[in-house]
Write a protein that holds these residues in place. Structure first.
Motif, PDB file in Angstrom:
ATOM      1  N   LEU A 498       0.824  -1.207   0.000  1.00 27.16           N
ATOM      2  CA  LEU A 498       0.000   0.000   0.000  1.00 27.16           C
ATOM      3  C   LEU A 498       0.860   1.260   0.000  1.00 27.16           C
ATOM      4  CD1 LEU A 498      -2.793  -1.082   2.523  1.00 27.16           C
ATOM      5  CD2 LEU A 498      -3.057  -0.733   0.062  1.00 27.16           C
ATOM      6  N   SER A 499       1.936   1.229   0.776  1.00 28.10           N
ATOM      7  CA  SER A 499       2.855   2.383   0.776  1.00 28.10           C
ATOM      8  C   SER A 499       3.449   2.590  -0.600  1.00 28.10           C
ATOM      9  CB  SER A 499       3.976   2.168   1.807  1.00 28.10           C
ATOM     10  OG  SER A 499       3.460   2.177   3.109  1.00 28.10           O
ATOM     11  N   GLY A 500       3.832   1.495  -1.241  1.00 29.74           N
ATOM     12  CA  GLY A 500       4.411   1.587  -2.581  1.00 29.74           C
ATOM     13  C   GLY A 500       3.437   2.118  -3.609  1.00 29.74           C
ATOM     14  N   LEU A 501       2.137   1.869  -3.375  1.00 35.04           N
ATOM     15  CA  LEU A 501       1.123   2.359  -4.307  1.00 35.04           C
ATOM     16  C   LEU A 501       0.812   3.842  -4.108  1.00 35.04           C
ATOM     17  CD1 LEU A 501      -1.374  -0.652  -4.265  1.00 35.04           C
ATOM     18  CD2 LEU A 501      -0.065   0.149  -6.238  1.00 35.04           C
ATOM     19  N   LEU A 540      -8.574  -1.311  -8.067  1.00 38.73           N
ATOM     20  CA  LEU A 540      -9.028  -0.116  -7.352  1.00 38.73           C
ATOM     21  C   LEU A 540      -7.860   0.597  -6.691  1.00 38.73           C
ATOM     22  CD1 LEU A 540     -12.305  -1.062  -5.397  1.00 38.73           C
ATOM     23  CD2 LEU A 540     -12.038   0.825  -6.998  1.00 38.73           C
ATOM     24  N   LEU A 541      -7.045  -0.166  -5.986  1.00 33.08           N
ATOM     25  CA  LEU A 541      -5.926   0.436  -5.252  1.00 33.08           C
ATOM     26  C   LEU A 541      -4.922   1.070  -6.201  1.00 33.08           C
ATOM     27  CD1 LEU A 541      -5.442  -2.293  -2.506  1.00 33.08           C
ATOM     28  CD2 LEU A 541      -6.421  -0.011  -2.220  1.00 33.08           C
ATOM     29  N   GLU A 542      -4.672   0.417  -7.316  1.00 29.39           N
ATOM     30  CA  GLU A 542      -3.754   1.008  -8.310  1.00 29.39           C
ATOM     31  C   GLU A 542      -4.320   2.316  -8.857  1.00 29.39           C
ATOM     32  OE1 GLU A 542      -0.905  -1.552 -10.861  1.00 29.39           O
ATOM     33  OE2 GLU A 542      -2.887  -2.469 -11.007  1.00 29.39           O
ATOM     34  N   ALA A 543      -5.620   2.296  -9.179  1.00 29.48           N
ATOM     35  CA  ALA A 543      -6.249   3.497  -9.742  1.00 29.48           C
ATOM     36  C   ALA A 543      -6.225   4.643  -8.737  1.00 29.48           C
ATOM     37  CB  ALA A 543      -7.687   3.190 -10.162  1.00 29.48           C
ATOM     38  N   PHE A 544      -6.559   4.369  -7.476  1.00 28.58           N
ATOM     39  CA  PHE A 544      -6.544   5.419  -6.463  1.00 28.58           C
ATOM     40  C   PHE A 544      -5.116   5.878  -6.162  1.00 28.58           C
ATOM     41  CE2 PHE A 544     -10.767   3.568  -4.966  1.00 28.58           C
ATOM     42  CZ  PHE A 544     -11.493   4.532  -5.634  1.00 28.58           C
ATOM     43  N   GLY A 545      -4.177   4.951  -6.222  1.00 34.38           N
ATOM     44  CA  GLY A 545      -2.775   5.308  -6.003  1.00 34.38           C
ATOM     45  C   GLY A 545      -2.273   6.310  -7.022  1.00 34.38           C
ATOM     46  N   ARG A 546      -2.809   6.249  -8.228  1.00 39.38           N
ATOM     47  CA  ARG A 546      -2.361   7.169  -9.281  1.00 39.38           C
ATOM     48  C   ARG A 546      -2.923   8.571  -9.113  1.00 39.38           C
ATOM     49  NH1 ARG A 546      -2.830   2.464 -12.629  1.00 39.38           N
ATOM     50  NH2 ARG A 546      -4.970   2.962 -13.195  1.00 39.38           N
ATOM     51  N   THR A 547      -3.866   8.765  -8.192  1.00 46.40           N
ATOM     52  CA  THR A 547      -4.464  10.092  -8.034  1.00 46.40           C
ATOM     53  C   THR A 547      -3.575  11.048  -7.251  1.00 46.40           C
ATOM     54  OG1 THR A 547      -5.619   9.541  -5.975  1.00 46.40           O
ATOM     55  CG2 THR A 547      -6.786   9.109  -8.049  1.00 46.40           C
ATOM     56  N   ARG A 548      -2.496  10.571  -6.649  1.00 48.92           N
ATOM     57  CA  ARG A 548      -1.519  11.384  -5.914  1.00 48.92           C
ATOM     58  C   ARG A 548      -2.017  11.858  -4.553  1.00 48.92           C
ATOM     59  NH1 ARG A 548       1.892  15.797  -8.505  1.00 48.92           N
ATOM     60  NH2 ARG A 548       0.208  16.401  -9.889  1.00 48.92           N
ATOM     61  N   ARG A 549      -3.288  11.653  -4.222  1.00 48.88           N
ATOM     62  CA  ARG A 549      -3.726  11.819  -2.838  1.00 48.88           C
ATOM     63  C   ARG A 549      -4.606  10.617  -2.572  1.00 48.88           C
ATOM     64  NH1 ARG A 549      -5.580  17.598  -0.511  1.00 48.88           N
ATOM     65  NH2 ARG A 549      -3.549  18.167  -1.319  1.00 48.88           N
ATOM     66  N   ALA A 550      -3.916   9.484  -2.551  1.00 48.38           N
ATOM     67  CA  ALA A 550      -4.603   8.199  -2.591  1.00 48.38           C
ATOM     68  C   ALA A 550      -5.510   7.988  -1.388  1.00 48.38           C
ATOM     69  CB  ALA A 550      -3.569   7.075  -2.689  1.00 48.38           C
ATOM     70  N   ASP A 551      -5.053   8.387  -0.202  1.00 47.67           N
ATOM     71  CA  ASP A 551      -5.852   8.159   1.008  1.00 47.67           C
ATOM     72  C   ASP A 551      -7.202   8.869   0.907  1.00 47.67           C
ATOM     73  OD1 ASP A 551      -3.657   7.174   3.394  1.00 47.67           O
ATOM     74  OD2 ASP A 551      -2.860   8.134   1.617  1.00 47.67           O
ATOM     75  N   GLU A 552      -7.184  10.135   0.497  1.00 48.16           N
ATOM     76  CA  GLU A 552      -8.439  10.892   0.380  1.00 48.16           C
ATOM     77  C   GLU A 552      -9.356  10.263  -0.650  1.00 48.16           C
ATOM     78  OE1 GLU A 552      -8.205  15.065  -0.256  1.00 48.16           O
ATOM     79  OE2 GLU A 552      -6.659  15.352   1.275  1.00 48.16           O
TER      80      GLU A 552
END
Length: 985
Positions: A498-501, A540-552
């Motif tokens: 998750l950190s890497g993503l 899903l996690l990959e797509a959200f990771g690409r948003t640059r504010r993945a947690d939000e």
């Protein structure tokens, strides 16, 4: 003998070879244009051109078609028919070489005044520009040759302007040039070309991007301490010399915003300071920009030396973690629109849209940054040249390289055709059949249908290769790794993944996802839903990771999920449709307003399933057809109102998604949001009137019309706009009351009807609010009745209205109600706006009102684009004052601010001022549309979602928020200066 004379008279230059045939839009108009030019040529001493056009042979037919298709090229020919007369003795290439030589000699002319230099450069550039356009339309030059010619022309003009200014500084004793015959040598002034000019790929109506550096220790510098001030002044003069509009036009619009930290650095920067900046603070986009940098004027040797010193910064030998992050950051700005369904042709942005020029250029630059450190062959500036090198070195296959190269040049041809129509810096295809026909025929095709087919094919080919290139490009990171969300505790490997993503709080994210899998939401209660979600989670996690504010982004998705009544269908759709998953991630990461909408109303997401979403322009006819279908089943009054709310919410969302994904631009979005408001408010009024009549009947001879004001009237609504209205009515003169069971006097009838309309539109129901209505622009404002008789409106506007009310009326537009009264109101508005007025009073009142607004509502910060000095209000006041003063030349009179600013009378504002104002309005509205779409509150640059930052930068076509901020400040200062000059009495 007669035949011999004719053979001897045959031209030996460009006219000796017949150009490719072109089909005019209007053959009679084309013949008329050729005849007009023939007469002009005879009067201007161009006998051969006059004869050629009179004979109506292939060349005459070609020129007639050119002038029918391109008003800009027609005007160039009318202004200077001698440009065509030269082509009887010279080829295009020979004539362009002669013009370049004349430009190079211009700084050394006997008449050395700046105004003379400006005039000469503009005349030479205009002729060269005309000939380059002619070469492109005749088929004499393809896109590659055309961009080379345009780039060479721009370089020559910049070089000549720099040499002229250096010689002028030398004559004034500010510099001591070692060799005035070659002014640039050792001068200490370095001009770097960036972007398309640096790459030698300039388009027909392009700006030129420059970075200006100085060497205070150069031989020409007499005092190093004074050098910065001297060269900054010279740079300011350089920009003015090149881009100010005069009666001869302009040379090139010039942009210096790519220099280091443009918001706080001077226009010309010392070399040492620039090197220090790039090596200590340079960003990934600046690395990519420097790939195309080229020294084109001033001290070329010093410029090349600077670029050599910068190579270790641009081309990194080893791919360390920072370099990988840089590359990923650039790749995040690129959206591979895989599986987005059909592509629209009408209104498509050839540069920034799906399958467009920018996608090819970005991909090439990204791969260059990855591999250029190890492979010097990949450090070239040219896009197509580098596609070949990438193929040769095995980074992409030969088919992809050849396919992308072919389509790149085709798209550049399309871009040139768009710009050759009126010499406008536009990349957007027309939205009407005639406009598309024009572009197709300019490219030598039969018509718009043939063009649309070829264009759509090109975009799909680019998309296919583009998506595949990112899939097959060498991977920079390993696989996803562990993703375990069973049990109560965190799996260490999962936290690492998750950190890497890109997730900053992996433990919290893990806890949220475990909650999904434990079935705590209705959408995840069934075993099948949880199974589908488990399969979907990695994507899903990959797509959200690409948003640059993945947690939000993931937290917003979690909130969305919590409100879903069921999940199987959504999870299946997302799994089978990567397009939807990318769009959902974009919304969650970049657009809190849109995320809130789909969280409250998940059904609006269904609209994204329409495969034609991005290929249909959301114009009024399109929206009206869908509204009629949607309302067809609604019978009860409350049901109709709810359906209107559902329809408006869904269509606002879908218009927003088109804007978000680049399917439409801000201008088209403003029109679409306004058309949607027109239709839904008019439908709500019809429903309210029908319901009201059940109790109170109707007023005999009664008519009502809704007058749209403000941004609705000017068709510039945003996703979050309130709506300004005035309700006007009329009735038979001898009527005292309505004819229902509970009759009302006409004034009371229409006042209550208006109040019912306000409640129907603005009252919150289970489906929310349709629009917030504002009726304060009615006669007498809040003190006046909510509905106004047409005669009272006439009397008030002609006798009692303030200047600001007449200014507001310049944007008024009937949007619904009785058609005959709407026509009457439209005519009345035109008459009031056209009344003779004292221009000085209008300007004085406008300035007073602007000052009052500044005192009562000061701007929050530079991003408060409406209220900043030099912001949207300044532009609107200039446009409205011009209309009231009779200084808008467009017929029929437009209500849109940008259309008024583009048609200001020459005695009110010169062409340069008009261009500045239109460009400022375009910038402000583009930013406003995106911000209002994505955010519920103001833009905070320190807390902007990175995904939104990317969207804003894509919209402004700028690389960094600091560059955009500097551009906004510069634009606002320019607008305020124009405001003061145009409106101060």
């Amino acid at each position: 003998m007669e035949g011999t004379r004719k053979r001897q008279a045959r031209p030996s230059g460009w006219f000796s070879t017949p150009p490719r045939p072109l089909t005019a839009l209007d053959e009679e108009h084309a013949r008329e244009e050729a005849r007009t030019l023939a007469e002009n040529a005879g009067e201007e001493g161009c006998p051969r051109l006059a004869r050629l056009l009179a004979e109506e042979g292939p060349s005459a037919r070609f020129l007639g078609a050119v002038f029918d298709l391109s008003p800009y090229l027609r005007d160039c020919a009318r202004r200077d028919p001698q440009a065509l007369e030269h082509l009887f003795d010279q080829t295009l290439e020979q004539r362009l070489s002669a013009l370049t030589a004349a430009i190079d000699a211009a700084p050394f002319a006997e008449e050395n005044s700046e105004s003379a230099m400006m005039a000469l450069l503009r005349r030479l550039k205009r002729e060269a520009h005309f000939l380059i356009g002619l070469g492109a339309m005749s088929g004499e030059a393809g896109a590659q040759k055309t961009v080379e010619r345009l780039s060479a022309l721009a370089c020559a003009c910049v070089r000549a302007a720099v040499d002229f200014l250096l010689l002028d500084a030398h004559r004034q004793g500010k510099l001591a040039l070692p060799d005035p015959a070659r002014p640039s040598r050792g001068c200490g002034w370095i001009v770097l070309a960036m972007g398309k000019l640096g790459a030698g790929e300039l388009n027909f109506s392009s700006d030129i991007d420059l970075i200006v550096l100085i060497n205070p220790n150069a031989p020409a510098v007499t005092d190093p301490i004074d050098a910065p001030e001297i060269f900054v002044r010279l740079t300011r003069r350089l920009v003015r010399l090149l881009q100010d509009r005069t009666e001869d036009g302009y040379v090139f619009r010039t942009d210096l915003r790519l220099r280091p930290d443009p918001g706080s650095t001077p226009l010309a920067i010392p070399v040492e300071a620039a090197l220090h900046y790039y090596e200590s603070r340079g960003q990934n986009w600046e690395r990519a920009a420097m790939i195309k940098a080229r020294a084109i004027a001033g001290d070329i040797a010093a410029g090349e030396n600077f670029l050599r010193e910068l190579q270790p910064y641009v081309w990194r030998k080893y791919l360390d973690y920072a370099a990988i992050a840089d590359v990923h950051s650039i790749k995040r700005q690129i959206h591979a629109h895989k599986g987005h369904g059909e592509v629209t042709v009408r209104g498509h942005n050839v540069k920034l849209g799906r399958g467009g020029i920018r996608e090819i250029e970005f991909f090439v630059q990204t791969q260059q940054l990855i591999a250029g450190g190890r492979f010097p062959e990949l450090r070239g500036r040219g896009t197509v040249e580098m596609l070949g090198q990438l193929s040769e070195h095995g980074w992409i296959d030969e088919e992809a390289a050849e396919g992308l190269a072919e389509q790149y040049w085709f798209l550049r041809d399309v871009e040139h055709a768009i710009q050759m129509v009126d010499d406008e810096q536009s990349h957007i295809l027309p939205e009407d059949d005639e406009g598309l026909d024009r572009i197709g025929r300019m490219l030598g095709m039969a018509d718009g249908k043939a063009f649309a087919e070829a264009f759509r094919k090109a975009l799909h080919l680019v998309e296919r290769h583009y998506a595949a290139l990112f899939e097959t490009a060498p991977q920079l990171s390993r696989g996803l790794g562990n993703l375990v969300f069973t049990g109560d505790g965190d799996d260490p490997g999962t936290l690492e993944t998750l950190s890497g993503l890109g997730f900053e709080r992996p433990s919290d994210i893990g806890r949220i996802i475990r909650g999904w899998h434990f079935g705590r939401y209705r959408a995840t209660q069934s075993a099948e839903a949880r199974e589908r979600l488990t399969e979907l989670t990695p994507a899903l996690l990959e797509a959200f990771g690409r948003t640059r504010r993945a947690d939000e982004a993931l937290l917003r998705f979690d909130e969305f999920l919590s409100g879903l009544p069921a999940g199987i269908q959504l999870f299946s759709l997302l799994q089978s449709n990567p397009r939807l998953l990318e769009l959902l991630a974009t919304i969650m990461g970049a657009a809190p307003r849109l995320a809130a909408i789909i969280t409250r109303r998940p059904h609006v997401f269904d609209g994204l399933l329409d495969p034609h979403l991005l290929s249909e322009l959301p114009n009024k006819a399109y929206l009206a057809e869908r509204l009629e279908t949607f309302l067809a089943g609604g019978r009860a009054f409350e049901e109709v109102l709810d359906r209107l709310r559902i329809f408006a919410a869904e269509q606002k969302f879908l218009i927003g998604m088109r804007l978000l994904t680049g399917g439409i631009d801000a201008d088209r979005a403003g029109k679409a949001f306004s058309d949607l408001a027109d239709l839904t408010i008019a439908a709500a009024f019809d429903a309210v009137h029908e319901q009201f009549a059940l109790t109170h009947g109707k007023v005999p001879g009664g008519r009502a019309a809704i007058l749209g004001m403000g941004k609705l009237g000017s068709r510039e609504l945003t996703a979050g706009s309130d709506v300004d209205l005035i309700l006007l009515y009329d009735h038979a003169a001898d009527i005292d009351e309505s004819d229902g069971a509970k009759p009302l006097a006409p004034s009371q009838y229409y006042a209550r009807l208006t109040q019912r309309l306000i409640a129907a539109v603005s009252a919150p129901t289970a489906e929310g609010v349709l629009y917030e209505l504002d009726l304060r622009l009615r006669p007498s404002g809040n003190k006046g009745p909510v509905a106004t008789h047409i005669e009272a409106f006439r009397k008030y506007q002609r006798s009692d209205a303030w200047t600001w009310e007449h200014m507001a009326l310049t944007r008024a537009r009937p949007i619904g109600g009785d058609e005959s009264l709407c026509a009457e109101v439209r005519e009345e508005v035109e008459q009031v706006v056209g009344l003779p007025r004292d221009t000085r009073t209008i300007r004085t009142d406008a300035v007073k009102m602007r000052r009052l607004i500044e005192e009562e509502k000061p701007p929050r910060d530079i991003w408060d684009l409406k209220l900043i000095p030099g912001g949207i209000i300044d532009l609107e006041f200039i446009a409205q004052s011009a209309v009231l003063s009779g200084k808008c030349t467009a017929e029929p009179r437009p209500t849109r601010t940008d259309a008024v600013l583009a048609n200001l009378a020459p005695d009110f504002a010169d062409a340069q001022t008009s261009d500045d104002l239109v460009a400022a309005h375009r910038l402000y509205m583009s930013l406003t549309q995106i911000v209002r779409l994505c955010l519920t509150g103001p833009l905070d640059p320190d807390d902007v979602p990175p995904g939104l930052a990317d969207l804003i930068l894509r919209t402004a076509d700028l690389p960094e928020l600091s560059v955009l901020e500097a551009h906004v400040k510069e634009t606002a200062a320019k607008v305020r200066a124009h405001f003061e000059r145009l409106l101060r009495p």
